[in-house]
Design an enzyme around this catalytic site. Structure first.
Site, PDB file in Angstrom:
ATOM      1  N   HIS A  14       4.000   7.093   3.839  1.00  0.00           N
ATOM      2  CA  HIS A  14       4.926   5.977   3.681  1.00  0.00           C
ATOM      3  C   HIS A  14       4.435   5.050   2.581  1.00  0.00           C
ATOM      4  O   HIS A  14       3.285   5.147   2.147  1.00  0.00           O
ATOM      5  CB  HIS A  14       5.117   5.204   4.992  1.00  0.00           C
ATOM      6  CG  HIS A  14       3.897   4.494   5.509  1.00  0.00           C
ATOM      7  ND1 HIS A  14       3.017   5.062   6.392  1.00  0.00           N
ATOM      8  CD2 HIS A  14       3.420   3.254   5.274  1.00  0.00           C
ATOM      9  CE1 HIS A  14       2.053   4.189   6.680  1.00  0.00           C
ATOM     10  NE2 HIS A  14       2.271   3.081   6.007  1.00  0.00           N
ATOM     11  N   GLU A  59       7.687   0.993   5.014  1.00  0.00           N
ATOM     12  CA  GLU A  59       7.157  -0.044   5.901  1.00  0.00           C
ATOM     13  C   GLU A  59       7.393  -1.381   5.211  1.00  0.00           C
ATOM     14  O   GLU A  59       7.157  -1.503   4.005  1.00  0.00           O
ATOM     15  CB  GLU A  59       5.649   0.189   6.101  1.00  0.00           C
ATOM     16  CG  GLU A  59       4.974  -0.835   6.989  1.00  0.00           C
ATOM     17  CD  GLU A  59       3.484  -0.547   7.187  1.00  0.00           C
ATOM     18  OE1 GLU A  59       2.875   0.166   6.358  1.00  0.00           O
ATOM     19  OE2 GLU A  59       2.918  -1.048   8.182  1.00  0.00           O
ATOM     20  N   HIS A  66       0.828  -1.212   0.000  1.00  0.00           N
ATOM     21  CA  HIS A  66       0.000   0.000   0.000  1.00  0.00           C
ATOM     22  C   HIS A  66       0.854   1.250   0.000  1.00  0.00           C
ATOM     23  O   HIS A  66       2.039   1.211   0.317  1.00  0.00           O
ATOM     24  CB  HIS A  66      -0.968   0.031   1.191  1.00  0.00           C
ATOM     25  CG  HIS A  66      -0.307   0.029   2.543  1.00  0.00           C
ATOM     26  ND1 HIS A  66      -0.001  -1.128   3.218  1.00  0.00           N
ATOM     27  CD2 HIS A  66       0.098   1.047   3.348  1.00  0.00           C
ATOM     28  CE1 HIS A  66       0.559  -0.830   4.384  1.00  0.00           C
ATOM     29  NE2 HIS A  66       0.635   0.488   4.491  1.00  0.00           N
TER      30      HIS A  66
HETATM   31 CO    CO Z   1       1.192   1.255   6.312  1.00  0.00          CO
END
Ligand code: CO
Length: 134
Positions: free
Chosen positions: A79, A130, A7
């Site tokens: 992020h 991440e 994502h």
């Molecule tokens: Co995230």
């Protein structure tokens, strides 16, 4: 080592208007808001054919995205999340190469109920990364 893009997370000051933008203006499939007090955010998931977008709105006093929104009052990309097969092996390899892992370096359970780690943006072209165990 890294796999699919899981994502892209976008920090927003007003979740309702961001949801409307994605649902009505962009015509996307937008979930209901999911408060995540442990992470200091309320999250909305937007499912695209090939990946997800997450809208993050601060929740509570000590939200980790509050400072970001102070610097970026219109919101912005916060992020990106890459999938990895083996999070601990990925962490160890990155640390051995000099990359900094945020926090105590131990995986935490992320927004999707899977272990995640964050990498220091200064080591990755100014991008907070991440890593999520798949
Ligand atoms: Co995230």
């Amino acid at each position: 080592m890294i796999g699919r893009l899981n994502h892209v997370a976008i920090a927003v000051g007003n979740l309702a208007s961001a949801m409307k933008l994605y649902r009505e203006t962009l015509g996307a499939e937008v979930s209901e808001p999911l408060p995540q007090p442990a992470h200091g955010v309320t999250v909305v998931f937007i499912q695209l054919p090939n990946t997800k977008i997450e809208l993050l709105e601060p929740l509570g006093e000590a939200s980790p995205i509050a400072k970001f929104l102070e610097r970026n009052p219109d919101g912005g990309i916060h992020h990106i999340c890459y999938e990895v097969d083996d999070l601990l092996a990925a962490r160890d390899r990155l640390k051995a190469g000099g990359a900094r892992v945020l926090g105590d370096g131990e995986p935490k359970i992320g927004a999707h109920g899977k272990p995640v780690l964050f990498l220091h943006p200064k080591d990755f072209n100014g991008t907070l990364i991440e890593l999520e165990q798949i």
